[in-house]
Scaffold this active site. Structure first.
Site, mmCIF file in Angstrom:
data_model
loop_
_atom_site.group_PDB
_atom_site.id
_atom_site.type_symbol
_atom_site.label_atom_id
_atom_site.label_comp_id
_atom_site.label_asym_id
_atom_site.label_seq_id
_atom_site.Cartn_x
_atom_site.Cartn_y
_atom_site.Cartn_z
ATOM 1 N N THR A 55 52.241 47.473 39.261
ATOM 2 C CA THR A 55 52.755 46.118 38.567
ATOM 3 C C THR A 55 52.182 46.076 37.191
ATOM 4 O O THR A 55 52.681 45.226 36.619
ATOM 5 C CB THR A 55 52.026 44.993 39.667
ATOM 6 O OG1 THR A 55 50.742 45.308 39.488
ATOM 7 C CG2 THR A 55 52.762 44.794 40.929
ATOM 8 N N LYS B 211 36.654 41.614 36.042
ATOM 9 C CA LYS B 211 36.991 40.406 35.267
ATOM 10 C C LYS B 211 35.916 39.926 34.243
ATOM 11 O O LYS B 211 34.892 39.789 34.878
ATOM 12 C CB LYS B 211 37.607 39.048 36.377
ATOM 13 C CG LYS B 211 38.682 39.405 37.035
ATOM 14 C CD LYS B 211 39.944 38.925 36.403
ATOM 15 C CE LYS B 211 41.188 38.994 37.311
ATOM 16 N NZ LYS B 211 42.100 38.561 36.802
ATOM 17 N N THR B 212 36.487 39.952 32.943
ATOM 18 C CA THR B 212 35.623 39.383 32.094
ATOM 19 C C THR B 212 36.395 38.064 31.389
ATOM 20 O O THR B 212 37.285 37.658 31.875
ATOM 21 C CB THR B 212 35.285 40.329 30.944
ATOM 22 O OG1 THR B 212 36.576 40.588 30.312
ATOM 23 C CG2 THR B 212 34.884 41.656 31.450
ATOM 24 N N HIS C 202 40.659 48.692 40.499
ATOM 25 C CA HIS C 202 41.300 49.915 41.278
ATOM 26 C C HIS C 202 40.537 51.049 41.496
ATOM 27 O O HIS C 202 40.518 52.114 42.440
ATOM 28 C CB HIS C 202 42.514 50.240 40.679
ATOM 29 C CG HIS C 202 43.742 49.217 40.325
ATOM 30 N ND1 HIS C 202 44.227 48.919 39.176
ATOM 31 C CD2 HIS C 202 44.680 48.898 41.451
ATOM 32 C CE1 HIS C 202 45.106 47.962 39.326
ATOM 33 N NE2 HIS C 202 45.609 48.023 40.414
ATOM 34 N N LYS D 238 46.520 37.101 47.900
ATOM 35 C CA LYS D 238 47.303 36.412 46.975
ATOM 36 C C LYS D 238 47.588 34.909 47.448
ATOM 37 O O LYS D 238 47.859 34.839 48.576
ATOM 38 C CB LYS D 238 48.442 37.141 46.526
ATOM 39 C CG LYS D 238 48.472 38.449 46.312
ATOM 40 C CD LYS D 238 47.643 38.948 44.856
ATOM 41 C CE LYS D 238 47.733 40.421 44.503
ATOM 42 N NZ LYS D 238 47.054 41.294 45.456
ATOM 43 N N GLN E 68 54.828 48.885 54.271
ATOM 44 C CA GLN E 68 53.716 49.517 54.196
ATOM 45 C C GLN E 68 53.587 50.583 55.491
ATOM 46 O O GLN E 68 53.149 51.769 55.174
ATOM 47 C CB GLN E 68 52.529 48.697 53.749
ATOM 48 C CG GLN E 68 51.332 49.476 53.489
ATOM 49 C CD GLN E 68 50.092 48.894 53.136
ATOM 50 O OE1 GLN E 68 50.321 48.012 52.226
ATOM 51 N NE2 GLN E 68 48.963 49.305 53.426
ATOM 52 N N ARG F 124 54.527 37.215 43.759
ATOM 53 C CA ARG F 124 54.435 38.049 42.519
ATOM 54 C C ARG F 124 55.837 38.168 41.960
ATOM 55 O O ARG F 124 56.746 37.853 42.670
ATOM 56 C CB ARG F 124 54.142 39.485 42.756
ATOM 57 C CG ARG F 124 52.538 39.841 42.903
ATOM 58 C CD ARG F 124 52.700 41.340 43.155
ATOM 59 N NE ARG F 124 51.234 41.978 43.443
ATOM 60 C CZ ARG F 124 50.797 42.953 43.746
ATOM 61 N NH1 ARG F 124 51.752 44.054 44.210
ATOM 62 N NH2 ARG F 124 49.644 43.297 44.158
ATOM 63 N N LYS G 115 35.124 37.984 41.055
ATOM 64 C CA LYS G 115 35.889 39.188 41.320
ATOM 65 C C LYS G 115 35.242 40.456 39.929
ATOM 66 O O LYS G 115 34.939 40.051 38.901
ATOM 67 C CB LYS G 115 37.231 38.975 40.694
ATOM 68 C CG LYS G 115 38.153 39.804 41.489
ATOM 69 C CD LYS G 115 39.597 39.361 41.535
ATOM 70 C CE LYS G 115 40.791 40.110 41.764
ATOM 71 N NZ LYS G 115 42.016 39.781 42.054
ATOM 72 N N ASP H 69 41.039 44.344 52.312
ATOM 73 C CA ASP H 69 42.224 43.345 52.335
ATOM 74 C C ASP H 69 43.597 43.970 52.787
ATOM 75 O O ASP H 69 44.292 43.210 53.093
ATOM 76 C CB ASP H 69 42.349 42.482 50.903
ATOM 77 C CG ASP H 69 42.838 43.464 49.854
ATOM 78 O OD1 ASP H 69 42.443 44.646 49.919
ATOM 79 O OD2 ASP H 69 43.580 42.869 48.819
ATOM 80 N N HIS I 88 43.320 49.048 36.491
ATOM 81 C CA HIS I 88 41.891 48.475 35.893
ATOM 82 C C HIS I 88 40.792 48.744 36.675
ATOM 83 O O HIS I 88 40.988 49.372 37.628
ATOM 84 C CB HIS I 88 42.198 46.987 35.654
ATOM 85 C CG HIS I 88 42.467 46.161 36.997
ATOM 86 N ND1 HIS I 88 41.675 45.996 37.927
ATOM 87 C CD2 HIS I 88 43.788 45.593 37.169
ATOM 88 C CE1 HIS I 88 42.290 45.322 38.876
ATOM 89 N NE2 HIS I 88 43.458 44.891 38.455
#
Length: 433
Positions: free
Chosen positions: A40, A239-240, A48, A82, A178, A86, A236, A199, A45
């Site tokens: 995506t 994340k910043t 992952h 989610k 999947q 998306r 999470k 998840d 990041h």
């Protein structure tokens, strides 16, 4: 097998759920396992990274890793975890993203390994693009009941949650897609194990169930998940304030990447060094013991930042990141500044007061330049004179010995920057254009 993969994950804190029989299978034979990621974005990041590190440890334990890029499933979007559907991507974007991800994953996995456990990358678009809806309904849909699909936690959360739009049919079928990936890879690549984040457990067990119902009870498939990594405040991971910490240097520079790891808490560092490095247990235990003796030295954070930055980027990028860190927090010289690329230089001095000047305004004494109304680094000429005489002013990391020293274009860093320092930590940046 050289190592027990499940035991390796356990001591590293990387094991959440595992289907019965998985460990026995891994001890009995070389197992081919896969992990999926949806393309995506054109970069992974650090959220992952736990999954990628699972594949790395799998290969180091003598098994064969396959990374599946979801070119087909990426066109739909997974509802797991989610609250909204998306945006759907076109095929050109997905292909571009896939190629970028492959380059990144190659730094973690050995695609050229001798023997039978070389890593592979596959794209589910290759086997889904010619699969008609009617064929899918007949060959896949008939084996899994709606009741079974509805019972999945990821589906229930979306149906009973706060999402205004509910759950689309597209997303509802995601677990079947999947699941079919697992069936296809089981039949064509001998894949018996799927890895993923916790998840994904519902989607993964749909795959094992589809294999059993399609091919018979004697065909066994297994699933194993890692926990979802969070920061010590429960937020999470990765994340910043400025968003995700990416593996792509154009999204997150090596300096920013290095700083992220350097600034984690003691508790996080102890957890992350097990998950995100390949260091052995004895080495990590010794580092933790050393860190606990003197936490102020931040031994764990420094080693963690070094290991992950070198693995994701390179030794040269790590050296530059360390050099850049010393500029703010240690002794450094003008040569140190000149070694930095422009992006790293700007990252280091992000947030310091910034002023704009034209090149035609250079060629005047420093005291005149740094007290201008539009460059108010010093409130008055008198105060600047006093600070210079006391040795408290530096230009580009070199002590200013005379307050009336003429500043010219030759002083510019990268042809456009002047770095003025008052005292030890008070920096100002003049951008000259």
């Amino acid at each position: 097998m050289t190592k027990n993969f499940v035991e390796e994950l356990k001591w590293r804190g990387m094991l959440a759920q595992v289907m019965p029989g998985t460990e026995e299978l891994l001890q009995k034979e070389m197992v081919t396992a896969y992990l999926g990621t949806d393309p995506t974005a054109d970069s992974l990041h650090i959220g992952h990274l736990c999954g990628i590190m699972m594949l790395r440890h799998l290969q180091r334990c003598g098994h064969k890793p396959i990374i599946l890029v979801g070119g087909a499933t990426g066109m739909i979007g997974d509802p797991s975890g989610k609250s909204q559907e998306r945006n759907l991507l076109n095929s050109e974007t997905l292909y571009h993203n896939q190629e970028c991800i492959k380059k990144q994953v190659a730094k973690f996995l050995d695609f050229e390994a001798q023997g039978s456990n070389a890593a592979e990358m596959v794209n589910n678009y290759d086997w889904m693009k010619d699969f008609t809806f009617l064929d899918f309904a007949r060959e896949v849909g008939k084996h899994i009941t709606v009741n079974y699909m509805m019972a999945k936690e990821s589906v229930q959360q979306r149906l009973n949650g706060t999402a205004r739009d509910g759950l689309s049919f597209t997303e509802f079928t995601y677990q079947l897609l999947q699941g079919y990936d697992f069936l296809y890879l089981y039949q064509h690549k001998g894949v018996k194990l799927q890895l993923g984040g916790n998840d994904q457990w519902g989607n993964m067990t749909t795959g094992t169930e589809l294999i059993r119902r399609t091919l018979g009870n004697e065909c066994e498939a297994f699933a194993l998940t890692c926990p979802l990594i969070t920061k010590s405040d429960g937020k999470k991971f990765g994340k910043t304030e400025s968003g995700n910490v990416w593996l792509d240097r154009n999204r997150t520079s090596p300096y920013q990447f290095y700083q992220f790891w350097l600034n984690v808490s003691d508790e996080e560092a102890e957890k992350y060094i097990k998950i995100f490095t390949s260091l052995e247990k004895e080495v990590i235990d010794a580092l933790i013991a050393e860190h606990q003796q003197d936490p102020g030295r931040r031994v764990l954070q420094k080693r963690l930042a070094e290991e992950v930055t070198e693995m994701v980027h390179s030794q040269a990028d790590l050296d530059m990141a360390k050099e850049a860190s010393n500029i703010l927090f240690g002794k450094s010289t003008k040569e140190s500044l000149l070694k930095l690329d422009e992006q790293t230089f700007l990252d280091v001095f992000n947030g310091v007061p910034r002023f704009q000047l034209g090149k035609d305004q250079l060629g005047v004494p420093a005291v005149e330049l740094f007290t201008r109304d539009d460059v108010k680094i010093f409130p008055s000429r008198g105060e600047m004179r006093k600070m210079v005489q006391g040795g408290g002013v530096s230009l580009n990391k070199e002590k200013l010995t005379a307050f009336d020293q003429v500043v010219t274009a030759d002083d510019l860093i990268d042809g456009k920057y002047l770095l003025v320092q008052k005292g030890k930590k008070n920096y100002n940046l003049i951008v000259v254009q």
